[in-house]
Motif scaffolding. Structure first.
Motif, PDB file in Angstrom:
ATOM      1  N   ILE A 124       0.828  -1.202   0.000  1.00  0.00           N
ATOM      2  CA  ILE A 124       0.000   0.000   0.000  1.00  0.00           C
ATOM      3  C   ILE A 124       0.864   1.254   0.000  1.00  0.00           C
ATOM      4  N   ASP A 125       1.966   1.231   0.763  1.00  0.00           N
ATOM      5  CA  ASP A 125       2.896   2.363   0.734  1.00  0.00           C
ATOM      6  C   ASP A 125       3.432   2.579  -0.692  1.00  0.00           C
ATOM      7  N   ARG A 126       3.755   1.486  -1.358  1.00  0.00           N
ATOM      8  CA  ARG A 126       4.261   1.613  -2.730  1.00  0.00           C
ATOM      9  C   ARG A 126       3.186   2.157  -3.670  1.00  0.00           C
ATOM     10  N   LEU A 127       1.956   1.746  -3.447  1.00  0.00           N
ATOM     11  CA  LEU A 127       0.862   2.269  -4.263  1.00  0.00           C
ATOM     12  C   LEU A 127       0.683   3.765  -4.027  1.00  0.00           C
ATOM     13  N   VAL A 128       0.780   4.198  -2.759  1.00  0.00           N
ATOM     14  CA  VAL A 128       0.677   5.631  -2.462  1.00  0.00           C
ATOM     15  C   VAL A 128       1.774   6.395  -3.189  1.00  0.00           C
ATOM     16  N   ALA A 129       2.994   5.884  -3.112  1.00  0.00           N
ATOM     17  CA  ALA A 129       4.109   6.559  -3.761  1.00  0.00           C
ATOM     18  C   ALA A 129       3.898   6.647  -5.268  1.00  0.00           C
ATOM     19  N   TYR A 130       3.415   5.563  -5.872  1.00  0.00           N
ATOM     20  CA  TYR A 130       3.208   5.569  -7.323  1.00  0.00           C
ATOM     21  C   TYR A 130       2.067   6.506  -7.716  1.00  0.00           C
ATOM     22  N   VAL A 131       0.965   6.421  -6.988  1.00  0.00           N
ATOM     23  CA  VAL A 131      -0.177   7.272  -7.333  1.00  0.00           C
ATOM     24  C   VAL A 131       0.193   8.743  -7.188  1.00  0.00           C
ATOM     25  N   ARG A 132       1.023   9.067  -6.217  1.00  0.00           N
ATOM     26  CA  ARG A 132       1.459  10.446  -6.076  1.00  0.00           C
ATOM     27  C   ARG A 132       2.260  10.885  -7.301  1.00  0.00           C
ATOM     28  N   THR A 133       3.090  10.008  -7.855  1.00  0.00           N
ATOM     29  CA  THR A 133       3.906  10.396  -9.018  1.00  0.00           C
ATOM     30  C   THR A 133       3.057  10.665 -10.252  1.00  0.00           C
ATOM     31  N   ILE A 134       1.884  10.065 -10.345  1.00  0.00           N
ATOM     32  CA  ILE A 134       1.039  10.283 -11.526  1.00  0.00           C
ATOM     33  C   ILE A 134      -0.036  11.347 -11.267  1.00  0.00           C
ATOM     34  N   GLY A 135       0.103  12.084 -10.164  1.00  0.00           N
ATOM     35  CA  GLY A 135      -0.859  13.147  -9.862  1.00  0.00           C
ATOM     36  C   GLY A 135      -2.203  12.643  -9.431  1.00  0.00           C
ATOM     37  N   GLY A 136      -2.253  11.440  -8.865  1.00  0.00           N
ATOM     38  CA  GLY A 136      -3.526  10.835  -8.517  1.00  0.00           C
ATOM     39  C   GLY A 136      -3.970  11.050  -7.091  1.00  0.00           C
ATOM     40  N   VAL A 137      -3.186  11.743  -6.267  1.00  0.00           N
ATOM     41  CA  VAL A 137      -3.592  12.023  -4.888  1.00  0.00           C
ATOM     42  C   VAL A 137      -4.329  13.351  -4.872  1.00  0.00           C
ATOM     43  N   PRO A 138      -5.593  13.379  -4.450  1.00  0.00           N
ATOM     44  CA  PRO A 138      -6.374  14.618  -4.470  1.00  0.00           C
ATOM     45  C   PRO A 138      -5.734  15.713  -3.626  1.00  0.00           C
ATOM     46  N   ASP A 139      -5.854  16.967  -4.125  1.00  0.00           N
ATOM     47  CA  ASP A 139      -5.385  18.096  -3.341  1.00  0.00           C
ATOM     48  C   ASP A 139      -6.442  19.199  -3.247  1.00  0.00           C
ATOM     49  N   LEU A 140      -7.659  18.877  -3.664  1.00  0.00           N
ATOM     50  CA  LEU A 140      -8.774  19.815  -3.547  1.00  0.00           C
ATOM     51  C   LEU A 140      -9.915  19.162  -2.772  1.00  0.00           C
ATOM     52  N   ASP A 141     -10.572  19.953  -1.955  1.00  0.00           N
ATOM     53  CA  ASP A 141     -11.776  19.505  -1.256  1.00  0.00           C
ATOM     54  C   ASP A 141     -12.907  20.442  -1.675  1.00  0.00           C
ATOM     55  N   VAL A 142     -13.861  19.920  -2.451  1.00  0.00           N
ATOM     56  CA  VAL A 142     -14.985  20.725  -2.936  1.00  0.00           C
ATOM     57  C   VAL A 142     -16.269  20.087  -2.420  1.00  0.00           C
ATOM     58  N   GLU A 143     -16.919  20.755  -1.509  1.00  0.00           N
ATOM     59  CA  GLU A 143     -18.150  20.230  -0.912  1.00  0.00           C
ATOM     60  C   GLU A 143     -17.959  18.843  -0.304  1.00  0.00           C
ATOM     61  N   GLY A 144     -16.748  18.604   0.218  1.00  0.00           N
ATOM     62  CA  GLY A 144     -16.473  17.310   0.829  1.00  0.00           C
ATOM     63  C   GLY A 144     -16.037  16.235  -0.136  1.00  0.00           C
ATOM     64  N   VAL A 145     -15.966  16.553  -1.432  1.00  0.00           N
ATOM     65  CA  VAL A 145     -15.497  15.602  -2.436  1.00  0.00           C
ATOM     66  C   VAL A 145     -14.025  15.891  -2.711  1.00  0.00           C
ATOM     67  N   LEU A 146     -13.185  14.885  -2.516  1.00  0.00           N
ATOM     68  CA  LEU A 146     -11.759  15.062  -2.761  1.00  0.00           C
ATOM     69  C   LEU A 146     -11.465  14.885  -4.245  1.00  0.00           C
ATOM     70  N   LEU A 147     -10.717  15.831  -4.812  1.00  0.00           N
ATOM     71  CA  LEU A 147     -10.450  15.828  -6.252  1.00  0.00           C
ATOM     72  C   LEU A 147      -8.997  16.175  -6.532  1.00  0.00           C
ATOM     73  N   THR A 148      -8.465  15.543  -7.558  1.00  0.00           N
ATOM     74  CA  THR A 148      -7.181  15.987  -8.097  1.00  0.00           C
ATOM     75  C   THR A 148      -7.436  17.173  -9.021  1.00  0.00           C
ATOM     76  N   GLN A 149      -6.364  17.853  -9.399  1.00  0.00           N
ATOM     77  CA  GLN A 149      -6.509  18.962 -10.342  1.00  0.00           C
ATOM     78  C   GLN A 149      -7.076  18.455 -11.669  1.00  0.00           C
ATOM     79  N   ALA A 150      -6.634  17.277 -12.101  1.00  0.00           N
ATOM     80  CA  ALA A 150      -7.128  16.724 -13.364  1.00  0.00           C
ATOM     81  C   ALA A 150      -8.613  16.382 -13.273  1.00  0.00           C
ATOM     82  N   GLU A 151      -9.037  15.825 -12.132  1.00  0.00           N
ATOM     83  CA  GLU A 151     -10.455  15.501 -11.967  1.00  0.00           C
ATOM     84  C   GLU A 151     -11.308  16.771 -11.941  1.00  0.00           C
ATOM     85  N   ALA A 152     -10.795  17.809 -11.288  1.00  0.00           N
ATOM     86  CA  ALA A 152     -11.525  19.080 -11.251  1.00  0.00           C
ATOM     87  C   ALA A 152     -11.671  19.658 -12.653  1.00  0.00           C
ATOM     88  N   ALA A 153     -10.579  19.604 -13.429  1.00  0.00           N
ATOM     89  CA  ALA A 153     -10.637  20.127 -14.799  1.00  0.00           C
ATOM     90  C   ALA A 153     -11.610  19.319 -15.648  1.00  0.00           C
TER      91      ALA A 153
END
Length: 470
Positions: free
Chosen positions: A102-131
């Motif tokens: 799981i730690d390795r998955l976290v590290a990999y997902v972070r490299t592809i921009g897959g860890v959300p950094d926005l909270d919109v109405e309680g929904v966590l989103l990456t910049q790509a998902e928001a766009a």
């Protein structure tokens, strides 16, 4: 409404992590941005065995087991036997998956921009998902939002009525769009494909410009921008759509549904029409203070518009010249095509006017087709008149081109019987067209076939004008 970036959460270094493959403790908290990112990735088509084994550096048995769990026996997403991961406990229970994986998955997902950094109405989103949500909310049809995305009908209508959107927070501000709707939009956006972008079709732009002229003629007090806004309305564009699609050269948007046409073909033409109308005026107030002046109205009253021109006096205006270099700053030498030199005039007294509305040139002999363009914003009478034309699919030797001024006086600019097989880049109009008649108004280029041959197209033509005060 929450509108903030999520705080950065430190990822535990694998090298420093005290947990081993046999530990029962997880360094990632369920519900955190990292957990959400990992689960969304593993539930997506991007998480195949090769990616998990190689890029994410998992044990191959863990990679295979994760894919088998999520996609089921048939190995395909979106089918009845899928078992999407709901939380980290479910992931951790898969054989050969533990804290290190799981730690390795976290590290990999972070490299592809897959860890959300926005909270919109309680929904966590990456910049790509928001766009992607913004793109869907701004571009999907009402049917797609209501049916395919599964939104409340009131939310779907609200999105269509308020588009386009600057960002995901503007989407969330639409009534009936809350956390549930945002999550549905996020899921739908992952598979949604926007219709191909289109340039403004000339037939649509011409129809919208004609609509503007009609609105201005009907209401002398109407502002140009307001007329343009009226002419972007779906109801008024119906006749434009029908006229273009019933013609000899139907544009590409005729293959679309009317709703798709309105969403894809109209917006580029709204922008193109705004740019076309920007330098024009119908009253002095449109041009501001002196030395700007609203001038150059069509003498034949084919347009309600003129042009905003700089009327300040320039040293050397009216002097004789034999080249542009003979005139001072802000001046050009007009009349050089007439022979015997010219006179220096303000540089706004020259312009090129173009129509790109295609017209079919028939195959038979003796057929004539006419194409028009509007000259406004010039002084009062013409001097230089130069024509450029693009013919496709037709031999220039079987075509005669005749230019007519706003009064209907004609001049032959090309005679295929004597001119050869190649049209000149610019053809000078002399003949009977008066240099003391009106320059502002509708000019017409007529193409007449001199003999039978293949049908072709007058794709576009341009009139380069210099003018002067009479």
């Amino acid at each position: 409404m929450l509108r903030h970036l999520l705080p950065a959460v430190a990822v535990v270094s694998l090298a420093a992590c005290a947990l081993d493959a046999g530990s029962d403790e997880l360094a990632v908290v369920d519900g955190s941005a990292e957990a959400v990112g990992v689960l969304r990735f593993l539930n997506s088509a991007a998480a195949d065995v090769a990616t998990l084994d190689d890029a994410a550096a998992l044990d191959v048995r863990a990679a295979r087991n994760i894919v088998a769990h999520v996609r089921g026996v048939d190995g395909a997403l979106g089918t009845a036997d899928d078992d999407l991961l709901g939380d980290l406990a479910e992931l951790d229970a898969i054989p050969y998956v533990g804290p290190v994986a799981i730690d390795r998955l976290v590290a990999y997902v972070r490299t592809i921009g897959g860890v959300p950094d926005l909270d919109v109405e309680g929904v966590l989103l990456t910049q790509a998902e928001a766009a992607a949500i913004v793109a869907v909310a701004s571009g999907a049809t009402l049917a797609e939002l209501d049916d395919a995305a599964g939104l409340d009908a009131r939310a779907a209508r609200g999105l269509v009525e308020r588009r386009p959107f600057a960002d995901v927070f503007a989407v969330a501000a639409v009534p009936y769009v809350g956390a549930s709707a945002l999550e549905k939009l996020r899921v739908f956006a992952a598979a949604w494909q926007a219709p191909p972008t289109t340039a403004c079709d000339p037939q649509l732009r011409a129809g919208m410009r004609a609509c503007v002229e009609a609105q201005l003629a009907d209401d002398p007090g109407l502002a140009i921008d307001d007329a343009a806004a009226i002419c972007a309305d779906a109801e008024l564009l119906g006749p434009v759509f029908d006229a273009a699609c019933g013609g000899a050269l139907p544009p590409g948007f005729c293959a679309l549904s009317y709703e798709a046409f309105y969403l894809t073909a109209v917006p580029p033409c709204v922008d193109a029409l705004a740019a076309e109308l920007a330098p024009l005026c119908r009253a002095q107030a449109d041009c501001g203070a002196a030395p700007m002046r609203c001038s150059g109205f069509a003498a034949d009253e084919t347009s309600a518009l003129g042009g905003c021109v700089d009327m300040r006096a320039r040293p050397g205006e009216g002097d004789d010249c034999h080249a542009h270099a003979d005139c001072g700053a802000g001046l050009i030498c007009a009349g050089l095509t007439l022979g015997g030199g010219g006179i220096c005039v303000a540089d706004w007294m020259q312009a090129s006017y173009t129509t790109d509305l295609p017209r079919v040139i028939p195959a038979g002999a003796g057929a004539a087709i006419a194409s028009t363009l509007l000259v406004i914003g010039q002084a009062s009478v013409p001097m230089d008149l130069e024509v450029s034309a693009e013919l496709t699919g037709v031999d220039p030797r079987r075509v005669r081109l005749v230019l007519a001024d706003p009064s209907g006086v004609e001049a032959v600019v090309w005679d295929g019987a004597t001119g050869g097989s190649v049209l000149p880049a610019r053809m000078i109009a002399l003949g009977a067209i008066s240099r003391d008649d009106n320059v502002n108004g509708t000019w017409t280029l007529t193409a007449t076939t001199l003999g039978a041959g293949a049908a072709g197209v007058l794709t576009s033509w341009q009139l380069h004008v210099t003018s002067r005060w009479d």
